[in-house]
Design an enzyme around this catalytic site. Structure first.
Site, PDB file in Angstrom:
ATOM      1  N   THR A  73       0.896  -1.257   0.431  1.00 18.99           N
ATOM      2  CA  THR A  73       0.059   0.097  -0.280  1.00 18.99           C
ATOM      3  C   THR A  73       0.748   1.073  -0.339  1.00 18.99           C
ATOM      4  O   THR A  73       0.622   2.004  -0.952  1.00 18.99           O
ATOM      5  CB  THR A  73      -1.433  -0.364   0.825  1.00 18.99           C
ATOM      6  OG1 THR A  73      -1.353  -1.453   1.366  1.00 18.99           O
ATOM      7  CG2 THR A  73      -1.645   0.890   1.169  1.00 18.99           C
ATOM      8  N   ASN A 145      -4.711  -9.267  -7.791  1.00 15.07           N
ATOM      9  CA  ASN A 145      -5.474  -9.984  -6.528  1.00 15.07           C
ATOM     10  C   ASN A 145      -6.525 -10.873  -7.120  1.00 15.07           C
ATOM     11  O   ASN A 145      -6.979 -11.763  -5.739  1.00 15.07           O
ATOM     12  CB  ASN A 145      -5.736  -9.119  -5.512  1.00 15.07           C
ATOM     13  CG  ASN A 145      -5.697  -7.961  -5.805  1.00 15.07           C
ATOM     14  OD1 ASN A 145      -5.771  -7.056  -6.568  1.00 15.07           O
ATOM     15  ND2 ASN A 145      -6.821  -7.712  -4.918  1.00 15.07           N
ATOM     16  N   GLN A 184       0.979  -9.673  -5.987  1.00 16.03           N
ATOM     17  CA  GLN A 184       0.521 -10.726  -5.622  1.00 16.03           C
ATOM     18  C   GLN A 184       1.495 -11.631  -6.293  1.00 16.03           C
ATOM     19  O   GLN A 184       1.326 -13.101  -6.867  1.00 16.03           O
ATOM     20  CB  GLN A 184      -0.352 -11.271  -6.659  1.00 16.03           C
ATOM     21  CG  GLN A 184      -1.749 -10.556  -5.506  1.00 16.03           C
ATOM     22  CD  GLN A 184      -2.141 -11.064  -4.730  1.00 16.03           C
ATOM     23  OE1 GLN A 184      -2.674 -12.429  -4.371  1.00 16.03           O
ATOM     24  NE2 GLN A 184      -2.586 -10.910  -3.498  1.00 16.03           N
ATOM     25  N   THR A 242      13.475   5.960  11.532  1.00 17.92           N
ATOM     26  CA  THR A 242      13.725   5.364  11.661  1.00 17.92           C
ATOM     27  C   THR A 242      13.580   3.685  10.888  1.00 17.92           C
ATOM     28  O   THR A 242      12.537   2.882  11.408  1.00 17.92           O
ATOM     29  CB  THR A 242      14.046   4.897  13.012  1.00 17.92           C
ATOM     30  OG1 THR A 242      14.516   6.046  13.553  1.00 17.92           O
ATOM     31  CG2 THR A 242      15.640   3.962  13.763  1.00 17.92           C
ATOM     32  N   CYS A 330      -8.704  -6.242   1.287  1.00 16.27           N
ATOM     33  CA  CYS A 330      -9.098  -5.352   1.469  1.00 16.27           C
ATOM     34  C   CYS A 330     -10.220  -4.508   1.167  1.00 16.27           C
ATOM     35  O   CYS A 330      -9.960  -2.836   2.106  1.00 16.27           O
ATOM     36  CB  CYS A 330      -7.366  -4.626   0.962  1.00 16.27           C
ATOM     37  SG  CYS A 330      -6.383  -5.507   0.596  1.00 16.27           S
TER      38      CYS A 330
HETATM   39  N1  PLP Z   1      -1.461  -4.783  -4.021  1.00 12.12           N
HETATM   40  C1  PLP Z   1      -2.535  -5.966  -3.763  1.00 12.12           C
HETATM   41  C2  PLP Z   1      -2.347  -6.915  -5.595  1.00 12.12           C
HETATM   42  C3  PLP Z   1      -2.733  -6.760  -2.881  1.00 12.12           C
HETATM   43  O1  PLP Z   1      -3.073  -8.054  -3.493  1.00 12.12           O
HETATM   44  C4  PLP Z   1      -2.832  -5.944  -1.948  1.00 12.12           C
HETATM   45  C5  PLP Z   1      -3.101  -6.733  -0.608  1.00 12.12           C
HETATM   46  O2  PLP Z   1      -4.154  -7.300  -0.950  1.00 12.12           O
HETATM   47  C6  PLP Z   1      -2.148  -4.870  -1.734  1.00 12.12           C
HETATM   48  C7  PLP Z   1      -1.970  -4.433  -2.817  1.00 12.12           C
HETATM   49  C8  PLP Z   1      -2.182  -4.487  -0.425  1.00 12.12           C
HETATM   50  O3  PLP Z   1      -0.931  -4.544   0.537  1.00 12.12           O
HETATM   51  P1  PLP Z   1      -0.743  -4.451   2.102  1.00 12.12           P
HETATM   52  O4  PLP Z   1      -2.474  -3.953   2.390  1.00 12.12           O
HETATM   53  O5  PLP Z   1      -0.404  -5.428   2.980  1.00 12.12           O
HETATM   54  O6  PLP Z   1       0.099  -3.247   1.843  1.00 12.12           O
END
Ligand code: PLP
Length: 379
Positions: A73, A145, A184, A242, A330
């Site tokens: 993210t 994803n 992914q 840090t 998410c």
């Molecule tokens: N991008 C993709 C394609 C994802 O599948 C995910 C999590 O499901 C993310 C970004 C976000 O990852 P995170 O919540 O670990 O930052």
């Protein structure tokens, strides 16, 4: 109570034991701040830089091109906002199936969506027509994803390169970058950035048997970004604060291991996936697989069972000991049907009868057989 069958590895993977062991010393004995000047700190700094070199080795890039972040993210936000803020008055193109961590920051700027075909693959000809003099970045994920479809990054890179050459001839000084969210991809596909032709690539530890909130953004030398977090200037001035040393060590260990296992896992999980699809479609002939692209990552199956309610079915399966997902974890709290399924042309009712099953290292053939049994007996 029997242990549940977990089929949501696209949402989270357990931390690998070797990864955990590699992280352990950096919580306690080796807690030192890598930026301090003591010998103990310098030792920690050198371990941190070794982790960066290991990640760079996997990506085939220079260590200075790896910026550690707290997951994909943040990496996506740095890539999108970093470019958008550095180059105002520009336009960003993002695929219609991106994760919200790309879509939401893109929405802060002038952005347009690149359509995908019904198989869940970016339409190259449409993309070629969308790139114009104002486009500063193109963001297309490596693996969806929700669907598992692999995107044609090298072809997109060729389009981007052709546009750069055109700009050089016409005197347009605006850069054009290709960013890819590879959250992914790490367990199954090569992450060689030169071969893929990307300028920025987001990675995530929590999907590759490393710690959550660990990851990195590959930033090719010469790509100019505005940092999101200002302060002490760590991470080449792109991500102050840090460094989270145990997490970084864990991420590097997880990535190295995932890449060493990827061919074997690709073969094994593909077989399980094919078996799952075969058995499900035998038992439930009305079922359909959403987004069957020619190139698919092996771990994701998006299954539509007409006439079912995905949330209710997911909960019934959970109670019966099978954990799967409704779309992406998410955005699981969102009221709206999946933007990804809508982008491949599914209607609201079809999207609301679709579930995602995703497989991982611990998944066995017995898990598949049991899941299909539970699934077909519950409908
Ligand atoms: N991008 C993709 C394609 C994802 O599948 C995910 C999590 O499901 C993310 C970004 C976000 O990852 P995170 O919540 O670990 O930052």
């Amino acid at each position: 109570m029997n242990k549940s069958i977990y089929l949501d590895y696209a949402a989270a993977t357990p931390v690998d034991e070797e990864v955990l062991a590699a992280m352990q010393p950096y919580f306690s004995e080796q807690f030192y701040n890598p930026s301090a000047l003591s010998l103990a700190s310098k030792r920690v700094k050198s371990v941190l830089e070794r982790a960066r070199a290991d990640v760079a080795g996997v990506l085939g890039c220079r260590p200075a091109e790896v910026v550690f972040t707290a997951g994909a993210t943040e990496a996506n936000n740095l890539a999108i906002q970093g470019v958008g803020r550095r180059w105002p008055d520009s336009e960003i193109l993002v695929s219609a199936i991106e994760h919200d961590s790309v879509r939401a920051p893109a929405g802060l700027f002038a952005a347009r969506e690149i359509p995908v075909n019904p198989k869940g693959v970016v339409e190259l000809e449409k993309l070629a027509k969308m790139i114009n003099d104002k486009t500063v970045s193109v963001s297309v994920m490596y693996v969806s994803n929700e669907l598992g479809s692999i995107q044609p990054l090298s072809e997109i890179a060729q389009l981007v390169e052709a546009e750069r050459q055109r700009r050089r001839r016409s005197g347009n000084k605006r850069p054009l970058y290709l960013h890819s969210d590879a959250a992914q991809a790490g367990n199954f596909l090569s992450l060689n950035v030169a071969r893929l032709g990307v300028d920025m690539m987001s990675l995530n530890g929590g999907k590759i048997y490393g710690p959550k909130q660990s990851g990195a953004l590959y930033v090719k030398a010469g790509v100019r970004l505005k940092p999101l977090i200002l302060g002490g200037g760590q991470e080449m001035n792109l991500r102050s604060g840090t460094e989270n040393v145990p997490s970084i060590i864990g991420f590097a260990a997880a990535l190295t291991k995932a890449q060493s296992l990827r061919e074997e896992q690709q073969r094994r999980i593909s077989r399980l996936r094919d078996e799952f699809i075969k058995q499900v479609t035998q038992r439930l002939p009305q079922a359909e697989i959403n987004g069957k692209a020619k190139a698919m990552a092996p771990h994701i199956v998006n299954l539509q069972i007409p006439g079912t309610d995905n949330e209710r079915l997911m909960m019934q399966l959970d109670e019966a000991g099978v954990i799967c997902a409704v779309g992406s974890a998410c955005s699981a709290s969102s009221e709206e049907a999946s933007h990804v399924l809508s982008a491949i042309g599914l209607g609201e009712a079809q999207a609301r009868s679709s579930l995602r099953f995703s497989f991982g290292r611990p998944t066995t053939e017995t898990d598949i057989v049991k899941t299909v049994k539970v699934l077909s007996s519950g409908i």
